[in-house]
Design an enzyme around this catalytic site. Structure first.
Site, PDB file in Angstrom:
ATOM      1  N   LEU A 122       0.899  -1.152   0.000  1.00 34.31           N
ATOM      2  CA  LEU A 122       0.000   0.000   0.000  1.00 34.31           C
ATOM      3  C   LEU A 122       0.938   1.202   0.000  1.00 34.31           C
ATOM      4  O   LEU A 122       1.483   1.572   1.031  1.00 34.31           O
ATOM      5  CB  LEU A 122      -0.914   0.010   1.231  1.00 34.31           C
ATOM      6  CG  LEU A 122      -1.844  -1.185   1.376  1.00 34.31           C
ATOM      7  CD1 LEU A 122      -2.695  -1.054   2.635  1.00 34.31           C
ATOM      8  CD2 LEU A 122      -2.726  -1.348   0.148  1.00 34.31           C
ATOM      9  N   PRO A 123       1.163   1.797  -1.165  1.00 33.91           N
ATOM     10  CA  PRO A 123       2.312   2.685  -1.372  1.00 33.91           C
ATOM     11  C   PRO A 123       2.200   4.063  -0.721  1.00 33.91           C
ATOM     12  O   PRO A 123       2.087   5.093  -1.386  1.00 33.91           O
ATOM     13  CB  PRO A 123       2.384   2.788  -2.895  1.00 33.91           C
ATOM     14  CG  PRO A 123       0.974   2.609  -3.344  1.00 33.91           C
ATOM     15  CD  PRO A 123       0.377   1.612  -2.385  1.00 33.91           C
ATOM     16  N   CYS A 124       2.273   4.092   0.597  1.00 35.16           N
ATOM     17  CA  CYS A 124       2.238   5.363   1.307  1.00 35.16           C
ATOM     18  C   CYS A 124       3.485   6.194   1.001  1.00 35.16           C
ATOM     19  O   CYS A 124       3.483   7.411   1.224  1.00 35.16           O
ATOM     20  CB  CYS A 124       2.073   5.145   2.806  1.00 35.16           C
ATOM     21  SG  CYS A 124       3.337   4.121   3.561  1.00 35.16           S
ATOM     22  N   HIS A 125       4.532   5.558   0.460  1.00 37.48           N
ATOM     23  CA  HIS A 125       5.723   6.326   0.080  1.00 37.48           C
ATOM     24  C   HIS A 125       5.413   7.299  -1.057  1.00 37.48           C
ATOM     25  O   HIS A 125       6.163   8.233  -1.292  1.00 37.48           O
ATOM     26  CB  HIS A 125       6.877   5.390  -0.308  1.00 37.48           C
ATOM     27  CG  HIS A 125       6.590   4.482  -1.455  1.00 37.48           C
ATOM     28  ND1 HIS A 125       5.934   3.275  -1.294  1.00 37.48           N
ATOM     29  CD2 HIS A 125       6.841   4.594  -2.787  1.00 37.48           C
ATOM     30  CE1 HIS A 125       5.814   2.685  -2.481  1.00 37.48           C
ATOM     31  NE2 HIS A 125       6.347   3.470  -3.404  1.00 37.48           N
TER      32      HIS A 125
END
Length: 162
Positions: A122-125
């Site tokens: 879950l690409p919170c970056h």
């Protein structure tokens, strides 16, 4: 009981935790993150393969069963994280609008992003400050920068030895 394994990556060791059918946590906090869990590496073979492809630049989307555990609001924010395309970024304000929250909820959205249990998946970056600054990442800002560089959002940095 949850099970775990660790995998090597260019950004250091990654902890994979799951319930046997889905991943529930992906973290760079390997040492303290596996306390009380049993190891069962074979269960995570597909996840290990997909992470390897991602870090080799051959995969832009993960296709793994996930089951993040959070509040209804957190899960709504995490669902929007999953929709962020590879090689792009968004701001916390834009993410707040995407989840249908009012602008006064931006801190709550940021807190939900910070509580993301499935780093990289879950690409919170891909969530950055409105001014383009890299802010907050549970894996550390150096890893956030490295992930965005891998995805082509940022240029590799040249470090001076002078």
């Amino acid at each position: 009981m949850d099970i775990y394994t660790t995998i090597d990556s260019p950004l250091g060791e990654i902890l994979l935790v799951g319930d046997g059918t889905a991943l529930t946590r992906v973290s760079f906090d390997v040492a303290s993150g596996r306390a009380g869990l049993r190891t069962e590496p074979g269960v995570f073979a597909e996840a290990e393969r997909q992470f390897g492809e991602y870090f080799a630049g051959e995969r832009t989307r993960f296709d793994l069963p996930v089951a993040p555990r959070g509040t209804a609001f957190q899960e709504r924010v995490w669902a929007e994280l999953a929709r962020l395309p590879y090689g792009t970024t968004t701001s916390y304000g834009a993410l707040t609008a995407r989840v249908g929250a009012s602008t006064d909820r931006i801190r709550a959205v940021a807190a939900a992003v910070g509580a993301n249990p499935l780093l990289v998946l879950l690409p919170c970056h891909r969530v950055i400050a409105a001014d383009g600054a890299l802010t907050g990442y549970a894996g550390g800002l150096e890893r956030k920068h490295a992930l965005l560089t891998l995805e082509g959002v940022l240029q590799p940095q040249l470090w001076s030895t002078l």
